[in-house]
Design an enzyme around this catalytic site. Structure first.
Site, PDB file in Angstrom:
ATOM      1  N   ASP A 160      22.780  46.129  13.760  1.00  0.00           N
ATOM      2  CA  ASP A 160      21.317  46.197  13.707  1.00  0.00           C
ATOM      3  C   ASP A 160      20.797  45.043  12.850  1.00  0.00           C
ATOM      4  OD1 ASP A 160      18.555  47.494  13.430  1.00  0.00           O
ATOM      5  OD2 ASP A 160      19.632  49.084  14.476  1.00  0.00           O
ATOM      6  N   THR A 185      20.761  35.601   4.994  1.00  0.00           N
ATOM      7  CA  THR A 185      21.596  36.571   4.290  1.00  0.00           C
ATOM      8  C   THR A 185      21.760  37.818   5.157  1.00  0.00           C
ATOM      9  OG1 THR A 185      19.813  37.828   3.210  1.00  0.00           O
ATOM     10  CG2 THR A 185      20.519  35.774   2.147  1.00  0.00           C
ATOM     11  N   ASN A 206      22.061  64.586  -3.549  1.00  0.00           N
ATOM     12  CA  ASN A 206      21.960  63.655  -4.667  1.00  0.00           C
ATOM     13  C   ASN A 206      20.559  63.662  -5.276  1.00  0.00           C
ATOM     14  OD1 ASN A 206      20.702  62.424  -2.496  1.00  0.00           O
ATOM     15  ND2 ASN A 206      21.481  60.381  -2.967  1.00  0.00           N
ATOM     16  N   ASN A 283      12.764  52.525  25.193  1.00  0.00           N
ATOM     17  CA  ASN A 283      11.448  53.120  24.973  1.00  0.00           C
ATOM     18  C   ASN A 283      10.468  52.730  26.060  1.00  0.00           C
ATOM     19  OD1 ASN A 283      12.560  54.042  22.579  1.00  0.00           O
ATOM     20  ND2 ASN A 283      11.715  52.379  21.367  1.00  0.00           N
ATOM     21  N   SER A 358      16.048  54.557  19.273  1.00  0.00           N
ATOM     22  CA  SER A 358      16.884  54.044  18.180  1.00  0.00           C
ATOM     23  C   SER A 358      17.302  55.175  17.253  1.00  0.00           C
ATOM     24  CB  SER A 358      16.108  53.011  17.361  1.00  0.00           C
ATOM     25  OG  SER A 358      15.951  51.810  18.025  1.00  0.00           O
TER      26      SER A 358
END
Length: 413
Positions: A160, A185, A206, A283, A358
């Site tokens: 992704d 990056t 958590n 979609n 997705s």
């Protein structure tokens, strides 16, 4: 699971897609090809250099384990060179390198109707948006599945736009990152990949955020889309190869592109290595096939809402769409730094809803991972059968999708 007070967040219900931003995949809206490069596979690699020299070209980098290569070509000559090379008997095929785009007691657990929906009349409020509970059977029974297995030891590759390093609910679950896009990056500056990864494997119990469908799973974050949510076929193929090489048991591809022989080869190679592949159906609100979802060795996933009805935007068709999962108002992680979907669709930093196949694809991929952890001696064929055969037979089954809406609890048992 944790149930903590819900803080309001502004959200606008604008879908971010599992395929192209335009949705339908007819000829007029097909994504363009990458400028300045094509994909070529030779019958005999020894002949490659000579054939390419005839066109003033040189051999490029190989793409995963497919045997195909990316070849740099002059801009605006892609189509003519594909045609010329295709006529050469030494060339098995030449094709465009298509543009690929995104398909779209934990603190916010009460907002996650997809995982547990009691059917009670609570109001699930996100800013001015009210999301009713719907019906009790519209969830995937994830909480019940966790009493059996949570997915510990299973790696899920999310190919992704990357996964945000500054969201503490999903970043710790990322065990490996790689950047196959043109971005500088592997950080997620688009937002789609972080949302998908959170649906798969956000940390549970958590005290913060959300819970992933497979909270014990870990993530291989393969960035195949750049910081604007755009990638290429070759990037996806390289991502698939990387995921297989690094031990992914499941590969999720909430993305869409036109058919590609190179991409199909990569999918088939991954399947032959024992990996389960899952992808968004799209979609478009129509029956047009998109890839990789439409390949036989991929589970194609449509979207449902909190009443178990087909989402209005979801692509459908039981001849090629395999299964359905919640894809409307799915709450998950986002980056805690500026990202494109926040600008385009007013998404909030940290956590917010997303709409699209997705999201549905991520739920099914996580369910497959849960099934792997429950059946350690299984094969990808049997895991796929477990996921599909145990789906709930909701309205639309056999028409919109082949097998029903996924049920995680049934799959693990």
């Amino acid at each position: 699971m944790k149930k903590v007070a819900i803080a309001g967040l502004a959200a606008v219900l604008l879908g971010f897609g599992a395929v192209t931003a335009a949705g339908p995949t007819n000829a007029a809206t097909q994504p363009p090809q990458v400028t300045g490069q094509i994909i070529v596979k030779f019958r005999d690699n020894g002949a490659a250099a000579g054939v390419l020299r005839q066109h003033a070209l040189s051999e490029g980098a190989g793409i995963g384990s497919t045997g195909a290569h990316v070849v740099k070509v002059p801009a605006n000559q892609e189509s003519s060179l594909i045609a010329a090379l295709s006529r050469n008997p030494a060339v098995e095929y030449a094709e465009p390198d298509e543009v690929v785009t995104a398909a779209t007691s934990d603190q916010y657990f009460p907002r996650q109707y997809a995982l547990q929906n009691t059917g009670q009349s609570y109001t699930n409020t996100v800013g001015t948006l009210t999301v009713p509970a719907g019906t009790a059977d519209a969830d995937v029974d994830a909480v019940e599945a966790w009493s059996v297995k949570t997915g510990s030891g299973i790696k899920v590759a999310v190919l992704d736009s990357g996964v945000a390093s500054d969201n503490p609910d999903i970043n710790p679950k990322v065990v490996l990152r790689a950047n196959f896009s043109t971005a500088a990056t592997n950080e997620d500056n688009y937002g789609h990949g972080t949302h998908v990864a959170g649906i798969v494997a956000a940390s549970s119990n958590n005290t913060i955020g959300v819970a992933g469908t497979c909270p014990g799973c870990t993530i291989l974050a393969g960035k195949v889309l750049d910081d604007n949510g755009v990638g290429s076929t070759s990037a996806v193929v390289n991502g698939i190869n990387w995921a297989v090489s690094n031990g992914a048991k499941v590969i999720n591809m909430s993305i869409g592109v036109r058919a590609s022989r190179t991409l199909e080869t990569a999918v088939n190679n991954a399947w032959s290595k024992g990996v389960v592949l899952v992808a968004a159906a799209g979609n478009g609100g129509n029956q047009s096939k998109i890839y990789p979802g439409a390949y036989p060795n991929v589970i194609a996933v449509a979207a449902t809402d909190n009443k178990d009805a087909k989402a209005s935007f979801s692509t459908y068709g039981a001849s090629w769409v395999d299964i359905a999962a919640p894809g409307v108002n799915v709450y998950s992680t986002f980056p805690n730094h500026p990202f494109v979907l926040a600008t385009q669709n007013n998404r909030s930093f940290g956590y917010d809803v997303g709409n699209g196949t997705s999201m549905s694809s991520a739920i099914v991929a996580a369910t497959a991972a849960l099934a792997w952890s429950s059946h350690p001696g299984a094969t990808n064929t049997s895991i796929r059968a477990d996921v599909e055969s145990t789906a709930d037979n909701i309205p639309g089954t056999g028409t919109f999708w082949a097998h029903g809406r996924v049920n995680a609890d049934s799959a693990v048992r």
